[in-house]
Design an enzyme around this catalytic site. Sequence first.
Site: not given
Length: 338
Positions: A128, A282, A311
């Site tokens: 991320s 995601d 995610h």
Amino acid sequence: MDTQFFDAGAVVLQSGLTHRNTRLAYQTHGTLNAERSNVILWLTPFGAQHGDIEWMIGPGRALDPTRYFIVTPDLFGNGLSSSPSNAVAPANGGRWPQFTFADNVRIQRRMLQETFGIERIALACGWSMGGMQAYHWAALFPEAVDRLAVICGAARTSPHNQVFLEGVKATLTADVNFQDGRFTGFPERGLRAMGRVYAGWAMSQTFYRDELWRQTGCSSVEDYLVSNWEGNFLKRDPNNLLAHIWTWQHGDISANETFGGDLKGALGMIRARALIMPSATDLYFQVEDNRREVAAMPHAELRVIPSDWGHRAGMPVNNPVDCAFIEAALRELLASVP
């Protein structure tokens, strides 16, 4: 290793503001070899501190401290490094000078050089916002990064990702305790609401349909939302969360004097052998964005994580299948010739 600190002093940020008494927190695992060639950067994501991701480090794992010197710098704004929560006047409250990813990695590089004499990185990696930092390392210091692993991240925050973040930010700042650009009291309702909104974006539709939340030890969707999502954000400082949202929204490896907004040019300058790993499900770091990035990079491979965890496939707590996929990919990358 306990938390350590690098005092960077007065730092002129990309905004033109100077942040004084700048402190970068970090943690290390393992031993730096004589050649200083076994360095891995394991970079922190949104809202997290190094302790939240150190579970990925251990003997026999891809991030093995018996083989590598693993450094985890704390992203500015996470409460350990300089952040709104530990700021002093006049740079506190609504006057907090925001840090870009470029500001972060430049100070991280200074820390490695001045503290350890490290000039090259065997692997820069993260999930991320950690992956976005790794991307910045590889673009801004192409001669210093041998390998790059971006897990559910991107070189530039996409328009849809921007909209997602606007929704999360609006939910948090709708709390009555948000006044004049800062929080004047603890926004419990805002943080709980933020957790519920985030839960719908971070996990896939299949995750909820197939009740994969049961793998986290929860007994119902409501139990999962309260214990995992509300519980997570209630532990965070709300001003720090807003600082991280700002950094995330301004994520762009080309938004600097080196590349002048030329994203393809920035991607083309990355020399590292790169493994870009989005999750198939995601909802805000999409495979197609990474596919386009990889097409502009000279030594990159797109390897999609075949996951229903959205995610969170990239930080696979309670998810051994995705964890094994990521670890195998990182081992393969580390074994490759840069």
